[in-house]
Design a protein around this motif. Sequence first.
Motif, PDB file in Angstrom:
ATOM      1  N   TYR A  39       0.995  -1.037  -0.168  1.00 45.86           N
ATOM      2  CA  TYR A  39       0.000  -0.053   0.056  1.00 45.86           C
ATOM      3  C   TYR A  39       0.852   1.232  -0.118  1.00 45.86           C
ATOM      4  CZ  TYR A  39      -4.151  -2.915   1.231  1.00 45.86           C
ATOM      5  OH  TYR A  39      -5.062  -3.850   1.521  1.00 45.86           O
ATOM      6  N   ARG A  40       0.348   2.215  -0.603  1.00 49.23           N
ATOM      7  CA  ARG A  40       1.264   3.490  -0.706  1.00 49.23           C
ATOM      8  C   ARG A  40       0.931   4.833   0.408  1.00 49.23           C
ATOM      9  NH1 ARG A  40       1.136   5.236  -7.058  1.00 49.23           N
ATOM     10  NH2 ARG A  40       2.280   3.570  -7.829  1.00 49.23           N
ATOM     11  N   SER A  41      -0.400   4.096   1.068  1.00 51.06           N
ATOM     12  CA  SER A  41      -0.680   4.900   2.051  1.00 51.06           C
ATOM     13  C   SER A  41      -1.261   4.214   3.263  1.00 51.06           C
ATOM     14  CB  SER A  41      -1.917   5.987   1.758  1.00 51.06           C
ATOM     15  OG  SER A  41      -2.240   6.635   2.804  1.00 51.06           O
ATOM     16  N   PRO A  42      -0.922   4.588   4.680  1.00 54.94           N
ATOM     17  CA  PRO A  42      -1.670   3.857   5.627  1.00 54.94           C
ATOM     18  C   PRO A  42      -3.297   4.089   5.679  1.00 54.94           C
ATOM     19  CG  PRO A  42      -0.466   5.801   6.500  1.00 54.94           C
ATOM     20  CD  PRO A  42      -0.273   5.606   4.968  1.00 54.94           C
ATOM     21  N   ASN A  43      -3.951   4.779   4.595  1.00 49.01           N
ATOM     22  CA  ASN A  43      -5.092   5.124   4.753  1.00 49.01           C
ATOM     23  C   ASN A  43      -5.813   3.950   4.177  1.00 49.01           C
ATOM     24  OD1 ASN A  43      -5.203   7.542   5.619  1.00 49.01           O
ATOM     25  ND2 ASN A  43      -5.137   8.708   3.853  1.00 49.01           N
ATOM     26  N   SER A  44      -5.150   3.048   3.361  1.00 48.73           N
ATOM     27  CA  SER A  44      -5.569   1.761   3.066  1.00 48.73           C
ATOM     28  C   SER A  44      -5.815   0.664   4.080  1.00 48.73           C
ATOM     29  CB  SER A  44      -4.950   1.332   1.701  1.00 48.73           C
ATOM     30  OG  SER A  44      -4.356   2.446   0.777  1.00 48.73           O
ATOM     31  N   VAL A  45      -4.922   0.656   4.898  1.00 47.57           N
ATOM     32  CA  VAL A  45      -5.039  -0.008   6.082  1.00 47.57           C
ATOM     33  C   VAL A  45      -6.243   0.382   6.757  1.00 47.57           C
ATOM     34  CG1 VAL A  45      -3.921  -1.041   8.073  1.00 47.57           C
ATOM     35  CG2 VAL A  45      -2.539  -0.364   6.175  1.00 47.57           C
ATOM     36  N   THR A  46      -6.352   1.555   7.147  1.00 47.74           N
ATOM     37  CA  THR A  46      -7.504   2.036   8.019  1.00 47.74           C
ATOM     38  C   THR A  46      -8.683   1.791   7.374  1.00 47.74           C
ATOM     39  OG1 THR A  46      -6.202   3.818   8.706  1.00 47.74           O
ATOM     40  CG2 THR A  46      -8.648   4.070   8.797  1.00 47.74           C
ATOM     41  N   GLN A  47      -8.833   1.644   5.923  1.00 49.18           N
ATOM     42  CA  GLN A  47     -10.221   1.525   5.202  1.00 49.18           C
ATOM     43  C   GLN A  47     -10.630   0.219   5.280  1.00 49.18           C
ATOM     44  OE1 GLN A  47      -9.332   3.092   1.162  1.00 49.18           O
ATOM     45  NE2 GLN A  47      -9.746   5.163   2.130  1.00 49.18           N
ATOM     46  N   ASN A  48      -9.552  -0.849   5.149  1.00 50.72           N
ATOM     47  CA  ASN A  48      -9.799  -2.166   5.203  1.00 50.72           C
ATOM     48  C   ASN A  48     -10.490  -2.475   6.819  1.00 50.72           C
ATOM     49  OD1 ASN A  48      -9.309  -3.935   2.967  1.00 50.72           O
ATOM     50  ND2 ASN A  48      -7.590  -2.648   2.726  1.00 50.72           N
ATOM     51  N   ILE A  49      -9.651  -2.016   7.765  1.00 47.53           N
ATOM     52  CA  ILE A  49      -9.923  -2.374   9.219  1.00 47.53           C
ATOM     53  C   ILE A  49     -11.452  -1.685   9.516  1.00 47.53           C
ATOM     54  CG2 ILE A  49      -9.678  -1.815  11.548  1.00 47.53           C
ATOM     55  CD1 ILE A  49      -6.681  -2.063  10.908  1.00 47.53           C
ATOM     56  N   GLN A  50     -11.954  -0.564   8.982  1.00 45.88           N
ATOM     57  CA  GLN A  50     -13.091  -0.129   9.024  1.00 45.88           C
ATOM     58  C   GLN A  50     -14.056  -0.875   8.457  1.00 45.88           C
ATOM     59  OE1 GLN A  50     -14.116   2.333  11.011  1.00 45.88           O
ATOM     60  NE2 GLN A  50     -12.035   2.555  11.441  1.00 45.88           N
ATOM     61  N   ALA A  51     -13.850  -1.429   7.194  1.00 45.71           N
ATOM     62  CA  ALA A  51     -14.772  -2.482   6.677  1.00 45.71           C
ATOM     63  C   ALA A  51     -15.072  -3.586   7.323  1.00 45.71           C
ATOM     64  CB  ALA A  51     -14.204  -2.937   5.098  1.00 45.71           C
ATOM     65  N   LEU A  52     -13.689  -4.200   7.835  1.00 45.50           N
ATOM     66  CA  LEU A  52     -13.994  -5.424   8.935  1.00 45.50           C
ATOM     67  C   LEU A  52     -14.656  -5.154  10.296  1.00 45.50           C
ATOM     68  CD1 LEU A  52     -10.507  -7.000   8.362  1.00 45.50           C
ATOM     69  CD2 LEU A  52     -12.445  -7.781   7.220  1.00 45.50           C
ATOM     70  N   LEU A  53     -14.663  -4.054  10.558  1.00 47.53           N
ATOM     71  CA  LEU A  53     -15.375  -3.666  11.892  1.00 47.53           C
ATOM     72  C   LEU A  53     -16.688  -3.617  11.438  1.00 47.53           C
ATOM     73  CD1 LEU A  53     -13.037  -0.951  13.309  1.00 47.53           C
ATOM     74  CD2 LEU A  53     -13.495  -3.016  14.424  1.00 47.53           C
ATOM     75  N   LYS A  54     -17.132  -2.928  10.379  1.00 44.09           N
ATOM     76  CA  LYS A  54     -18.626  -2.721  10.040  1.00 44.09           C
ATOM     77  C   LYS A  54     -19.200  -4.051   9.658  1.00 44.09           C
ATOM     78  CE  LYS A  54     -21.430  -0.192   6.605  1.00 44.09           C
ATOM     79  NZ  LYS A  54     -21.206   0.945   5.761  1.00 44.09           N
ATOM     80  N   LYS A  55     -18.493  -4.908   9.183  1.00 45.55           N
ATOM     81  CA  LYS A  55     -19.062  -6.480   8.777  1.00 45.55           C
ATOM     82  C   LYS A  55     -19.085  -7.403  10.018  1.00 45.55           C
ATOM     83  CE  LYS A  55     -18.229  -5.760   3.717  1.00 45.55           C
ATOM     84  NZ  LYS A  55     -17.770  -6.522   2.659  1.00 45.55           N
ATOM     85  N   GLY A  56     -18.532  -7.044  11.337  1.00 50.73           N
ATOM     86  CA  GLY A  56     -18.447  -7.841  12.162  1.00 50.73           C
ATOM     87  C   GLY A  56     -17.284  -8.673  12.252  1.00 50.73           C
ATOM     88  N   PHE A  57     -16.347  -8.737  11.528  1.00 46.42           N
ATOM     89  CA  PHE A  57     -15.140  -9.531  11.824  1.00 46.42           C
ATOM     90  C   PHE A  57     -14.251  -9.100  12.488  1.00 46.42           C
ATOM     91  CE2 PHE A  57     -17.271 -11.010   7.794  1.00 46.42           C
ATOM     92  CZ  PHE A  57     -16.833 -12.215   7.398  1.00 46.42           C
ATOM     93  N   LEU A  58     -14.466  -7.820  12.876  1.00 48.95           N
ATOM     94  CA  LEU A  58     -13.398  -7.343  13.924  1.00 48.95           C
ATOM     95  C   LEU A  58     -14.239  -6.628  14.672  1.00 48.95           C
ATOM     96  CD1 LEU A  58     -10.283  -5.804  11.769  1.00 48.95           C
ATOM     97  CD2 LEU A  58     -10.220  -8.096  13.302  1.00 48.95           C
ATOM     98  N   ILE A  59     -13.864  -6.357  16.092  1.00 51.04           N
ATOM     99  CA  ILE A  59     -14.475  -5.365  16.955  1.00 51.04           C
ATOM    100  C   ILE A  59     -13.268  -4.398  17.762  1.00 51.04           C
ATOM    101  CG2 ILE A  59     -16.230  -7.292  17.700  1.00 51.04           C
ATOM    102  CD1 ILE A  59     -14.698  -7.734  20.104  1.00 51.04           C
ATOM    103  N   LYS A  60     -13.983  -3.420  18.335  1.00 50.03           N
ATOM    104  CA  LYS A  60     -13.095  -2.463  19.005  1.00 50.03           C
ATOM    105  C   LYS A  60     -13.232  -2.719  20.590  1.00 50.03           C
ATOM    106  CE  LYS A  60     -11.994   1.953  16.562  1.00 50.03           C
ATOM    107  NZ  LYS A  60     -12.054   3.196  16.603  1.00 50.03           N
ATOM    108  N   ARG A  61     -12.013  -2.898  21.198  1.00 52.48           N
ATOM    109  CA  ARG A  61     -11.757  -3.088  22.715  1.00 52.48           C
ATOM    110  C   ARG A  61     -11.828  -1.756  23.237  1.00 52.48           C
ATOM    111  NH1 ARG A  61      -6.693  -6.504  21.864  1.00 52.48           N
ATOM    112  NH2 ARG A  61      -5.865  -4.461  22.867  1.00 52.48           N
ATOM    113  N   ASN A  62     -12.198  -1.906  24.544  1.00 53.39           N
ATOM    114  CA  ASN A  62     -12.170  -0.696  25.291  1.00 53.39           C
ATOM    115  C   ASN A  62     -10.915   0.420  25.292  1.00 53.39           C
ATOM    116  OD1 ASN A  62     -14.647  -1.329  26.438  1.00 53.39           O
ATOM    117  ND2 ASN A  62     -13.753  -2.625  28.219  1.00 53.39           N
ATOM    118  N   ASP A  63      -9.709  -0.329  24.692  1.00 47.60           N
ATOM    119  CA  ASP A  63      -8.609   0.587  24.732  1.00 47.60           C
ATOM    120  C   ASP A  63      -8.388   1.048  23.105  1.00 47.60           C
ATOM    121  OD1 ASP A  63      -8.094  -1.749  23.343  1.00 47.60           O
ATOM    122  OD2 ASP A  63      -6.244  -2.266  24.359  1.00 47.60           O
TER     123      ASP A  63
END
Length: 219
Positions: A39-63
């Motif tokens: 990836y040329r930008s860390p924004n691509s990483v953020t976008q993928n993580i946000q997509a996985l969070l939205k689809k329930g494959f990842l969750i956000k912890r209290n930290d």
Amino acid sequence: MDNAHLTRKQQEFFNYIVEYKKEYDVWPTYREIAEHFDYRSPNSVTQNIQALLKKGFLIKRNDEEYDLPKEKKKNLLEDYDDQDGIPIRGLIAAGYLQEAVEADLGKITLSSLFPNLDQLFALRVSGFSMKDVDIYDGDLVVLMDTDVKNGDIGAVLYNGETSLKKIYWGSNGLRLEAANESYDDIIVEPDVFEEVRIIGKYIGHINRQGFQRATSKVA
């Protein structure tokens, strides 16, 4: 897990971070993910993580760090979680050749490898000030709650900030030395010693090659 919920690229992204977690027991850094997928930008990483969070494959912890939901963690990481030691499979001669003896002699546990396990903890490194002793951004440093001698590497809390440095005491105060010539020494004057807290002594670090124990030269 229903892979149809993810696009092909999202599935590749998800598979990578999970396999990394299984192998190293930590999530990859944004830099490591970006390098892996070019990836040329860390924004691509953020976008993928946000997509996985939205689809329930990842969750956000209290930290605010991401993690797997409980049911996915059990299914995906159970092979790793079941590893509670290194199997001892028998005897081997250290003198004359002898017949091989295979036996189940138990396991080497963390307590066996680290007799002072209750004094140990780890911190994840952010930055490159210790690269000349092969400690890099994203590595996990293992620290011991014990005395730090002159010249040891240690974790320091000072003025509300933490840092991993070589620690030197002298008549002119405390000197915190980086292992990278691009970084200046940090000098702590004697009259503010009480504001400095040595969090722990560096005994090694963990990277993709495994555990790297501190040598007497750097510790």
